[in-house]
Scaffold this motif. Structure first.
Motif, PDB file in Angstrom:
ATOM      1  N   ALA A  18       0.852  -1.181   0.000  1.00 28.21           N
ATOM      2  CA  ALA A  18       0.000   0.000   0.000  1.00 28.21           C
ATOM      3  C   ALA A  18       0.890   1.235   0.000  1.00 28.21           C
ATOM      4  CB  ALA A  18      -0.898   0.012   1.233  1.00 28.21           C
ATOM      5  N   PRO A  19       0.385   2.339  -0.542  1.00 27.89           N
ATOM      6  CA  PRO A  19       1.199   3.564  -0.508  1.00 27.89           C
ATOM      7  C   PRO A  19       1.272   4.125   0.909  1.00 27.89           C
ATOM      8  CG  PRO A  19      -0.938   3.992  -1.499  1.00 27.89           C
ATOM      9  CD  PRO A  19      -0.861   2.517  -1.256  1.00 27.89           C
ATOM     10  N   VAL A  20       2.469   4.510   1.306  1.00 28.80           N
ATOM     11  CA  VAL A  20       2.689   5.161   2.595  1.00 28.80           C
ATOM     12  C   VAL A  20       3.304   6.513   2.292  1.00 28.80           C
ATOM     13  CG1 VAL A  20       3.951   5.093   4.776  1.00 28.80           C
ATOM     14  CG2 VAL A  20       2.960   2.998   3.837  1.00 28.80           C
TER      15      VAL A  20
ATOM     16  N   LYS B   2       4.906  -3.153   2.160  1.00 21.11           N
ATOM     17  CA  LYS B   2       4.075  -4.322   2.435  1.00 21.11           C
ATOM     18  C   LYS B   2       3.438  -4.143   3.812  1.00 21.11           C
ATOM     19  CE  LYS B   2       3.929  -9.284   2.562  1.00 21.11           C
ATOM     20  NZ  LYS B   2       4.581 -10.531   2.223  1.00 21.11           N
ATOM     21  N   ILE B   3       2.120  -4.213   3.855  1.00 17.66           N
ATOM     22  CA  ILE B   3       1.370  -4.037   5.089  1.00 17.66           C
ATOM     23  C   ILE B   3       1.033  -5.418   5.640  1.00 17.66           C
ATOM     24  CG2 ILE B   3      -0.707  -3.055   6.131  1.00 17.66           C
ATOM     25  CD1 ILE B   3       1.197  -0.950   4.935  1.00 17.66           C
ATOM     26  N   GLU B   4       1.510  -5.697   6.835  1.00 15.42           N
ATOM     27  CA  GLU B   4       1.252  -6.999   7.442  1.00 15.42           C
ATOM     28  C   GLU B   4       0.214  -6.832   8.551  1.00 15.42           C
ATOM     29  OE1 GLU B   4       4.526  -9.516   8.176  1.00 15.42           O
ATOM     30  OE2 GLU B   4       5.754  -8.570   6.636  1.00 15.42           O
ATOM     31  N   VAL B   5      -0.866  -7.589   8.422  1.00 18.13           N
ATOM     32  CA  VAL B   5      -1.971  -7.528   9.372  1.00 18.13           C
ATOM     33  C   VAL B   5      -2.338  -8.951   9.743  1.00 18.13           C
ATOM     34  CG1 VAL B   5      -4.346  -6.777   9.690  1.00 18.13           C
ATOM     35  CG2 VAL B   5      -2.813  -5.417   8.302  1.00 18.13           C
ATOM     36  N   SER B   6      -2.654  -9.173  11.004  1.00 20.86           N
ATOM     37  CA  SER B   6      -3.040 -10.518  11.429  1.00 20.86           C
ATOM     38  C   SER B   6      -4.403 -10.882  10.840  1.00 20.86           C
ATOM     39  CB  SER B   6      -3.104 -10.593  12.953  1.00 20.86           C
ATOM     40  OG  SER B   6      -4.211  -9.841  13.427  1.00 20.86           O
ATOM     41  N   ALA B   7      -4.659 -12.163  10.722  1.00 13.18           N
ATOM     42  CA  ALA B   7      -5.937 -12.635  10.178  1.00 13.18           C
ATOM     43  C   ALA B   7      -7.103 -12.150  11.051  1.00 13.18           C
ATOM     44  CB  ALA B   7      -5.940 -14.155  10.083  1.00 13.18           C
ATOM     45  N   GLY B   8      -6.915 -12.097  12.356  1.00  8.82           N
ATOM     46  CA  GLY B   8      -7.972 -11.632  13.256  1.00  8.82           C
ATOM     47  C   GLY B   8      -8.333 -10.176  13.022  1.00  8.82           C
TER      48      GLY B   8
END
Length: 92
Positions: free
Chosen positions: A32-34, A70-76
Protein backbone atom coordinates in the motif's frame (compact mmCIF):
# COMPACT_ATOMS: atom_id res chain seq x y z
CA UNK A 1 -21.02 28.30 -23.68
CA UNK A 2 -22.39 24.82 -24.18
CA UNK A 3 -19.66 24.02 -26.69
CA UNK A 4 -17.10 24.13 -23.88
CA UNK A 5 -18.77 21.11 -22.31
CA UNK A 6 -19.18 19.00 -25.44
CA UNK A 7 -16.45 16.78 -26.88
CA UNK A 8 -14.50 18.12 -29.81
CA UNK A 9 -15.47 17.12 -33.32
CA UNK A 10 -12.37 14.91 -33.61
CA UNK A 11 -13.19 12.83 -30.53
CA UNK A 12 -14.20 9.25 -31.35
CA UNK A 13 -14.92 6.89 -28.42
CA UNK A 14 -13.15 3.56 -28.81
CA UNK A 15 -13.52 0.20 -27.14
CA UNK A 16 -10.74 -0.40 -24.65
CA UNK A 17 -8.54 -3.42 -25.14
CA UNK A 18 -6.49 -5.33 -22.62
CA UNK A 19 -3.46 -3.22 -23.52
CA UNK A 20 -5.23 0.11 -22.88
CA UNK A 21 -7.48 -0.65 -19.93
CA UNK A 22 -6.68 -0.72 -16.25
CA UNK A 23 -6.15 -4.17 -14.81
CA UNK A 24 -8.83 -4.71 -12.16
CA UNK A 25 -7.33 -7.96 -10.81
CA UNK A 26 -6.85 -8.20 -7.05
CA UNK A 27 -3.36 -7.17 -5.95
CA UNK A 28 -1.91 -10.03 -3.91
CA UNK A 29 1.29 -8.21 -2.90
CA UNK A 30 -0.28 -6.64 0.24
CA UNK A 31 1.54 -3.40 -0.61
CA UNK A 32 0.00 0.00 0.00
CA UNK A 33 1.20 3.56 -0.51
CA UNK A 34 2.69 5.16 2.60
CA UNK A 35 3.10 8.93 2.46
CA UNK A 36 5.29 10.70 5.01
CA UNK A 37 5.37 14.50 5.27
CA UNK A 38 8.52 16.05 6.74
CA UNK A 39 8.13 19.67 7.85
CA UNK A 40 11.35 20.94 9.39
CA UNK A 41 10.47 24.64 9.14
CA UNK A 42 11.85 26.35 12.22
CA UNK A 43 13.46 23.15 13.54
CA UNK A 44 17.08 23.35 14.70
CA UNK A 45 17.73 19.67 13.84
CA UNK A 46 19.58 19.25 10.56
CA UNK A 47 17.37 17.25 8.15
CA UNK A 48 19.00 14.00 7.08
CA UNK A 49 16.13 12.47 5.08
CA UNK A 50 16.74 14.38 1.83
CA UNK A 51 20.14 14.25 0.16
CA UNK A 52 19.42 15.96 -3.18
CA UNK A 53 20.14 19.46 -4.43
CA UNK A 54 18.85 22.41 -2.40
CA UNK A 55 16.23 24.79 -3.79
CA UNK A 56 17.60 27.79 -1.89
CA UNK A 57 14.37 28.68 -0.07
CA UNK A 58 11.92 27.53 2.57
CA UNK A 59 11.18 24.45 0.46
CA UNK A 60 14.53 23.05 1.65
CA UNK A 61 12.89 22.50 5.04
CA UNK A 62 9.97 20.43 3.71
CA UNK A 63 9.72 17.07 1.95
CA UNK A 64 7.08 14.51 0.98
CA UNK A 65 8.19 10.89 0.80
CA UNK A 66 6.02 8.32 -0.99
CA UNK A 67 6.80 4.64 -0.95
CA UNK A 68 5.09 1.30 -1.45
CA UNK A 69 5.28 -0.81 1.70
CA UNK A 70 4.08 -4.32 2.43
CA UNK A 71 1.37 -4.04 5.09
CA UNK A 72 1.25 -7.00 7.44
CA UNK A 73 -1.97 -7.53 9.37
CA UNK A 74 -3.04 -10.52 11.43
CA UNK A 75 -5.94 -12.64 10.18
CA UNK A 76 -7.97 -11.63 13.26
CA UNK A 77 -7.57 -7.93 12.53
CA UNK A 78 -8.48 -8.45 8.88
CA UNK A 79 -11.61 -10.39 9.84
CA UNK A 80 -12.63 -7.64 12.28
CA UNK A 81 -12.24 -4.91 9.67
CA UNK A 82 -14.19 -6.98 7.14
CA UNK A 83 -17.03 -7.63 9.60
CA UNK A 84 -17.24 -3.94 10.56
CA UNK A 85 -17.17 -2.83 6.94
CA UNK A 86 -19.83 -5.29 5.84
CA UNK A 87 -22.15 -4.37 8.71
CA UNK A 88 -21.77 -0.66 7.85
CA UNK A 89 -22.51 -1.28 4.17
CA UNK A 90 -25.61 -3.34 4.97
CA UNK A 91 -27.12 -0.48 7.03
CA UNK A 92 -27.21 1.90 4.05
Amino acid sequence: TASAFSPSAGFVPRLRTGATSVNMAMDKSAKAPVITVFDHRGCSRAPKEYTGAKAGGKDDEMMVKAQSVKIEVSAGTAEGVLATTLSTLKKK
